[in-house]
Structure formats: C-alpha cells, structure tokens
Design a protein around this motif. Sequence first.
Motif, PDB file in Angstrom:
ATOM      1  N   ALA A  88      -8.581  -1.862   3.419  1.00  0.00           N
ATOM      2  CA  ALA A  88      -7.996  -2.036   3.024  1.00  0.00           C
ATOM      3  C   ALA A  88      -6.145  -2.335   3.805  1.00  0.00           C
ATOM      4  CB  ALA A  88      -7.332  -0.651   2.379  1.00  0.00           C
TER       5      ALA A  88
ATOM      6  N   SER B 291       0.476  -1.068   0.035  1.00  0.00           N
ATOM      7  CA  SER B 291       0.016  -0.635  -0.164  1.00  0.00           C
ATOM      8  C   SER B 291       0.255   0.775  -0.133  1.00  0.00           C
ATOM      9  CB  SER B 291      -0.841  -0.679   1.422  1.00  0.00           C
ATOM     10  OG  SER B 291      -1.931  -1.027   1.029  1.00  0.00           O
TER      11      SER B 291
ATOM     12  N   ALA C 207      -9.212   3.005   2.697  1.00  0.00           N
ATOM     13  CA  ALA C 207      -9.023   3.347   1.525  1.00  0.00           C
ATOM     14  C   ALA C 207      -9.692   4.911   0.867  1.00  0.00           C
ATOM     15  CB  ALA C 207      -8.291   2.682   0.741  1.00  0.00           C
TER      16      ALA C 207
END
Length: 454
Positions: free
Chosen positions: A332, A32, A382
């Motif tokens: 996420a 990420s 996210a």
Amino acid sequence: MDLIADLRAGLPAEAILTDPDVTGAYANDMASFCEAGTPAVVVLPRTVEQVQHVMRTATARRVPVVPQGARTGLSGAANASDGCIVLSLVKMDRIIEINPVDRIAVVEPGVVNAVLSRAVNEHGLYYPPDPSSWEQCSIGGNIGTASGGLCCVKYGVTAEYVLGLDIVLADGRLLSTGRRTAKGVAGYDLTRLFVGSEGSLGIVVRAVLALKPEPPQQLALAAEFPSTAAACEAVCEIMARGHAPSLLELMDRTSIRAVNAMAQMGLPDSTEALLLAAFDTPEPAADLAAVGALCTAAGATEVVPAETAAESDLLLQARRLTLTALEQVKSATMIDDVCVPRSRLAEMLDGTAAIAEKYDLTIGVCAHAGDGNTHPTVCFDADDPDESRRARESFDDIMALGLELGGTITGEHGVGVLKKEWLARELGPVGLELQQGIKGVFDPLGILNPGKLF
C-alpha cells in the motif's frame, strides 16, 4: 423506498442504481485511511434538470448528497456517507463548445481532462492543467479539488482557467457565476469560491474554461545530483534567474531506486536527486543550455539535454513511472501533498527523509519543484497493524513539517476526509469559523458532501 420513488419521478430508470453489489463500487475514491459509508442509491444524471431534481429530492427528504467524478482523488473527498445519494456526474460528458476566437471551452463536468486537451489541440489551442491522472480524471473533479499538474510552474493550476460555472445549489436552484469574457470584476468572485470546494457548496454542471495558444513542442533535460540540497539549490537559481520552464520536477533517492528496480533505467546508485526541466519556448535548446549550466554550477554530476521530442519523452519517463514504482515497494501507499515555498524545498525533502528514518519506513518523494509542491509517498504493508500505524503517524509528521516551513497541507489534492484536522490547524479559529459560515449560506441543511473539509 420512498426516496427511490421520488428520484424515479424525475430520472430515467437506467440513471438509478440500487443493487448493493453495484453501489458499493461507488463508495470511495483512491485515498488511504479514509472512512467510507454505504450509499442508499447511486444516480447518474445526464442533464442539468435531472441534477436539479436530485437536489430538490434530497432537500425535501433531508438526505445527504455526495457528488463524484472519476473518483481518482487522493483525499477521500468523494467517499460516500451512510444512507447518502451518490451523485455521479460521469455521464454528463459533453464538450459543448470550443471557441478559438474567445479562447474558451464550455464543458460538462464529466468530460475527461485528456479528452478535452486533445479536442482543443485540434483547434491549435491548449488547456494547461494536467494532473497525473489526466487520462481518467474529470474536469468536474479537477474543479472540485482545484487540481494541478506537471505544468503548473509555468501555466498555473485549474483555478486560473475557470472563468465561469453553472452550479446546482443544495435546494435545486441553478446559479451561474463568472463570465465568458477575458475580463470581469462584477460582484464577489463566486467562481473562485466554488473551485476547490470539493462539492460542499453546490454541484458543478457546466464550466467555461480559458484556453491558451498551443505552445511549441517542449524539450527536456535531466540533471543528476549528489544531494537533495544541491538539486534544490539549482531549482532556486533557475527560478531566481527568471527562467520559465514548462516543467521542473525533482525525484529523491528513494524514488530513483524504485524506478531503477522496476524499469532498469540505469541511473547511478550514487544519484541522490534527479532534476528534470523542460521548456516549450521558441528556442528551447538555448534555455536548456542556460539551465544546464546552473545545474552544473550547483553541483550536478551529469546533465543530459534532449535534442528531440522523443529524447525528451525518454528523459521524463522516470518521473512518470515514480508512483507505479513506489507502489511495488509495499502492498500500500499513502500519497501526501504538501506545498512549501521553493526556498524551503531542501528542508522539506531532508525533513521527510528524517521522518522516514524515525518511523523505519520507505518514503519516496517526487516534487513539482518549480512550485514547491511535494508528494511524499509512504510505502507500507496494509496487513501489518503496526506498520499501518507508523505510516499514518509519519503522514501527520510530514504535514506538520510543511506547516512549520511556511507551507500548506495540500497543493492540489484537496482536504476531503484525510486532512480535516490539519485544515483547521492551517486556517486557525477565525478562518475556520468564517469558512463554516460560508458553507452554511450555501448549504443550510448540511446535505452537500457532509463530513468533508470541516
């Protein structure tokens, strides 16, 4: 188009991918918050000579090259840069040799970890490094990031099993390092220099790996604790008393509750930490009894030893499900990889819990407790800019905490794009200058995996 024409001069047509809809799938790994560019082309060589042709072409045209394996990495080390050649080595997947006498395997970089492990098992041998992604990750990627796994507490990490390498250098020359022998101290240890270099010094095209005799089937125990401090005290006692577990893993309250919610494991809500230990010794039951006693003395509220391999697998299931369970908490996750001295493990976990409270985030921690390697996993939305910002800031705070406790910013995931700033802090100006100088010797044009590490 000139670049593609040059590549086609030494590669079969099927080894060159130019369709943007296809090449875009090779743009990034699983990290990420890591930028990725748009590759000009993806090449999938099958031979050393084809890799050499790619590097000679890249050098002649001053085009960056990003080497890739299975792209299971978590630091952005395999992310493409704009206009680069993505050099995917997944088609170089042969196990060339397994030698039970010399206890070595010779493999190409695209061999999947689990495939190699099963192949050597057939010869009564054992390749210990076992990253969590072992069913997908490749040996070349393992070497590039110096990956570890659950068994590191007893058997060590990838670097300790790489005896020799064949490397294609930036200009296309082929370099052989290391040896096939049990011993060898001739010259500088270039082999270890390449392990963990994330493709920034050369392209691994063949590896000589050390093997061990296959150990007995391990038995495990699970111990529940009312606090992380008590669980970490047990870890310190286990190691201080000279025990050699094949696995010593820890889960914090957040991880336990996530697994309970997903899989109904039935762990009590009062459990603040779960410690899992396993032994693959000739008498594992006796070792488990000794460790169980240490856990009880440290404050464990329940200690459950397995009597069979099947029971062991059930006990270890919670640890295997941790990341999957945390991924269901939010849309996420961002997985950190901070390693601290075992004696500071409790401070690392308590400090991470304080960081989670500070940023109003869910952060679950599982750890390879036996070697102090923690994996704080930040769960966030996210699509929420503010929550994403807080997630990134909490990630930085966790790395700062690790350094403050005498640790390192990465134990097994690597630096990549994600931790460049933090690598500079950990190395210091002199260390950084020397490492950049080494990079310049092997890659004077700066075309190998640019933008990573430094």
